[in-house]
Design a protein around this motif. Sequence first.
Motif, PDB file in Angstrom:
ATOM      1  N   MET A   1       0.787  -1.112  -0.032  1.00 29.45           N
ATOM      2  CA  MET A   1      -0.026  -0.072  -0.132  1.00 29.45           C
ATOM      3  C   MET A   1       0.830   1.133  -0.132  1.00 29.45           C
ATOM      4  SD  MET A   1      -2.998   0.963   2.776  1.00 29.45           S
ATOM      5  CE  MET A   1      -2.244   0.809   4.199  1.00 29.45           C
ATOM      6  N   LYS A   2       0.520   2.167  -0.911  1.00 29.19           N
ATOM      7  CA  LYS A   2       1.366   3.295  -0.967  1.00 29.19           C
ATOM      8  C   LYS A   2       0.640   4.507  -0.396  1.00 29.19           C
ATOM      9  CE  LYS A   2       4.042   5.741  -4.514  1.00 29.19           C
ATOM     10  NZ  LYS A   2       4.292   6.137  -5.966  1.00 29.19           N
ATOM     11  N   ILE A   3       1.516   5.433   0.513  1.00 26.05           N
ATOM     12  CA  ILE A   3       1.100   6.196   1.105  1.00 26.05           C
ATOM     13  C   ILE A   3       1.835   7.593   0.659  1.00 26.05           C
ATOM     14  CG2 ILE A   3       0.635   7.568   3.488  1.00 26.05           C
ATOM     15  CD1 ILE A   3       1.208   4.409   4.391  1.00 26.05           C
ATOM     16  N   GLY A   4       1.309   8.754   0.245  1.00 24.90           N
ATOM     17  CA  GLY A   4       1.893   9.734  -0.513  1.00 24.90           C
ATOM     18  C   GLY A   4       2.674   9.287  -1.665  1.00 24.90           C
TER      19      GLY A   4
ATOM     20  N   THR B   1       8.009  10.962  14.740  1.00 24.87           N
ATOM     21  CA  THR B   1       8.699  11.316  13.348  1.00 24.87           C
ATOM     22  C   THR B   1       7.686  12.276  12.405  1.00 24.87           C
ATOM     23  OG1 THR B   1      10.236   9.462  13.705  1.00 24.87           O
ATOM     24  CG2 THR B   1      10.390  10.753  11.518  1.00 24.87           C
ATOM     25  N   TYR B   2       8.132  13.450  12.145  1.00 21.74           N
ATOM     26  CA  TYR B   2       7.577  14.242  10.970  1.00 21.74           C
ATOM     27  C   TYR B   2       8.204  14.438   9.839  1.00 21.74           C
ATOM     28  CZ  TYR B   2       5.204  18.333   9.141  1.00 21.74           C
ATOM     29  OH  TYR B   2       4.525  19.024   8.008  1.00 21.74           O
ATOM     30  N   ASP B   3       7.637  14.041   8.807  1.00 18.86           N
ATOM     31  CA  ASP B   3       8.220  13.984   7.526  1.00 18.86           C
ATOM     32  C   ASP B   3       7.564  15.340   6.826  1.00 18.86           C
ATOM     33  OD1 ASP B   3       9.188  13.838   4.718  1.00 18.86           O
ATOM     34  OD2 ASP B   3       7.640  12.337   4.198  1.00 18.86           O
ATOM     35  N   SER B   4       8.417  16.393   6.765  1.00 20.05           N
ATOM     36  CA  SER B   4       8.027  17.984   6.179  1.00 20.05           C
ATOM     37  C   SER B   4       7.588  17.716   4.802  1.00 20.05           C
ATOM     38  CB  SER B   4       9.059  18.738   6.584  1.00 20.05           C
ATOM     39  OG  SER B   4      10.363  18.672   6.058  1.00 20.05           O
ATOM     40  N   THR B   5       8.312  16.756   3.859  1.00 17.81           N
ATOM     41  CA  THR B   5       7.909  16.751   2.586  1.00 17.81           C
ATOM     42  C   THR B   5       6.449  16.350   2.178  1.00 17.81           C
ATOM     43  OG1 THR B   5      10.198  16.188   2.168  1.00 17.81           O
ATOM     44  CG2 THR B   5       8.626  15.757   0.351  1.00 17.81           C
TER      45      THR B   5
ATOM     46  N   ALA C   1       3.041  20.183  20.441  1.00 13.39           N
ATOM     47  CA  ALA C   1       4.008  20.334  19.422  1.00 13.39           C
ATOM     48  C   ALA C   1       3.309  19.859  18.225  1.00 13.39           C
ATOM     49  CB  ALA C   1       5.230  19.109  19.830  1.00 13.39           C
ATOM     50  N   ALA C   2       2.392  18.932  17.932  1.00 18.00           N
ATOM     51  CA  ALA C   2       1.935  18.738  16.829  1.00 18.00           C
ATOM     52  C   ALA C   2       1.326  19.948  16.187  1.00 18.00           C
ATOM     53  CB  ALA C   2       0.938  17.710  16.838  1.00 18.00           C
ATOM     54  N   ALA C   3       0.875  20.741  16.908  1.00 21.66           N
ATOM     55  CA  ALA C   3      -0.288  21.807  16.515  1.00 21.66           C
ATOM     56  C   ALA C   3       0.726  22.851  15.588  1.00 21.66           C
ATOM     57  CB  ALA C   3      -0.560  22.536  17.611  1.00 21.66           C
ATOM     58  N   THR C   4       1.979  22.841  16.008  1.00 23.84           N
ATOM     59  CA  THR C   4       2.832  23.656  15.256  1.00 23.84           C
ATOM     60  C   THR C   4       3.248  23.241  13.723  1.00 23.84           C
ATOM     61  OG1 THR C   4       5.041  22.418  16.076  1.00 23.84           O
ATOM     62  CG2 THR C   4       4.057  24.411  17.503  1.00 23.84           C
ATOM     63  N   LEU C   5       3.023  21.990  13.482  1.00 23.59           N
ATOM     64  CA  LEU C   5       3.320  21.410  12.461  1.00 23.59           C
ATOM     65  C   LEU C   5       1.926  21.344  11.270  1.00 23.59           C
ATOM     66  CD1 LEU C   5       5.051  17.827  13.870  1.00 23.59           C
ATOM     67  CD2 LEU C   5       6.073  20.093  13.172  1.00 23.59           C
ATOM     68  N   ASP C   6       2.307  21.250  10.146  1.00 20.81           N
ATOM     69  CA  ASP C   6       1.257  20.988   9.098  1.00 20.81           C
ATOM     70  C   ASP C   6       1.175  19.584   8.638  1.00 20.81           C
ATOM     71  OD1 ASP C   6      -0.244  21.176   7.096  1.00 20.81           O
ATOM     72  OD2 ASP C   6       0.896  22.191   5.576  1.00 20.81           O
ATOM     73  N   ILE C   7       0.080  18.846   9.353  1.00 24.19           N
ATOM     74  CA  ILE C   7      -0.007  17.437   9.074  1.00 24.19           C
ATOM     75  C   ILE C   7      -1.067  16.999   8.313  1.00 24.19           C
ATOM     76  CG2 ILE C   7      -0.641  15.149  10.511  1.00 24.19           C
ATOM     77  CD1 ILE C   7       0.706  16.803  13.017  1.00 24.19           C
ATOM     78  N   GLN C   8      -0.776  16.470   7.244  1.00 25.58           N
ATOM     79  CA  GLN C   8      -1.988  15.824   6.473  1.00 25.58           C
ATOM     80  C   GLN C   8      -2.171  14.523   6.608  1.00 25.58           C
ATOM     81  OE1 GLN C   8      -1.136  17.372   2.500  1.00 25.58           O
ATOM     82  NE2 GLN C   8      -1.152  19.502   3.139  1.00 25.58           N
ATOM     83  N   THR C   9      -1.352  13.600   7.022  1.00 27.08           N
ATOM     84  CA  THR C   9      -1.429  12.243   7.324  1.00 27.08           C
ATOM     85  C   THR C   9      -0.844  11.621   8.414  1.00 27.08           C
ATOM     86  OG1 THR C   9      -1.175  11.727   4.754  1.00 27.08           O
ATOM     87  CG2 THR C   9      -0.810   9.848   6.240  1.00 27.08           C
TER      88      THR C   9
END
Length: 385
Positions: free
Chosen positions: A1-4, A152-156, A203-211
């Motif tokens: 399964m592919k994600i992103g 872990t946050y992947d900013s890409t 901390a998560a609120a400062t990140l742009d999280i889409q998944t």
Amino acid sequence: MKIGNDIYYVGVNDHQIDLFEGQYVVPNGMSYNSYVIMDEKIAVMDTVDANFKDEWLENVAKVLDGAKPDYLVVQHMEPDHAANIENFMKAYPDTTVVANTKTFTMMGNFFRNLNLDGKKLVVANGDSLTLGKHVLTFVFAPMVHWPEVMVTYDSTDKVLFSADGFGKFGALDVEEDWDCEARRYYIGIVGKYGAQVQKLLKAAATLDIQTICPLHGPILTENLGHYLEKYDIWSSYKVESEGVVIAYTSVYGNTKKAVELLAQKLEEKGCPKVTVFDLARDDMAKAVEDAFRYGKLVLATITYNGDIFPFMRTYIENLTERSYQNRTIGLIENGSWAPAAARIMQGMFEKSKNITWLENNVKITSSLSEANEAEIEAMAEELCK
């Protein structure tokens, strides 16, 4: 399964398991999630339970398609996620293991013969690792729910690999509601550590999280605000829904009759939700979950050996060790002589914050009397205010 664009799911489903962590009933099994990020440098995110070594390594190899991984990122050392670190290193001996200091200490305790000399990348809170297009940032999340945990946050691709956060019971090949099994999972396993979860949410609120890619349960890609809101409610011990939970133990049926009468009265008065648990027979974890979900709780038990019935003691201990607070509690006690259950139950909550005690409680002497019926009526009236 592919994600992103470059992220692949390589986890497994477990339908062999009957009790997760040796205590939680999981009728729909569990998933152990693992991910691969394909880039100039390839990173594998966590391993899986020991029973699924071969299936997991096959999943990884299929995605790699002959390539060699550069990194194994270990976010959490609990064996349902980390059991195959040594097996992975045997298969891919040139891989660098990425973890924090506490994680490597635990790794040495779990894998006594694992030699990682020259194969360690020790990261600190906030450190980043560039794979090529993808940049991974590590955010420590101690006590969510072990001390070494990091996410872990992947900013890409704007992906949060959330470790046990936002996980749920149930395998991925089973359709079921997220809220209930995620709530039971959270309250049972992480519930004690609300303050630490709140810190992580900030901390998560400062990140742009889409998944969100958790280590258990489905990958979350839509309506993320719903899941974040639930975690905020659960970790701040707020009332999620209006309703009354009645949890009881009964030996000869007389306490049960009182509970049944109270439930009937509450429903007649239009209480939005009434749930009743026989603590000797029903799922204790579900009874604990609902006590945190709803705003009001009635505890009904007998005086037993000068104490309270064992299942009730266990239930209250399950609540208080998970920081039960901000709730209203009523008491029903039964005793043929020297009743002490109400006093003992109330005393068990002495360190709990913001508990409101009902004025109208019920004291039964062996069997229900007319006076008890009037007390139950008054308790129902107060609960429905």
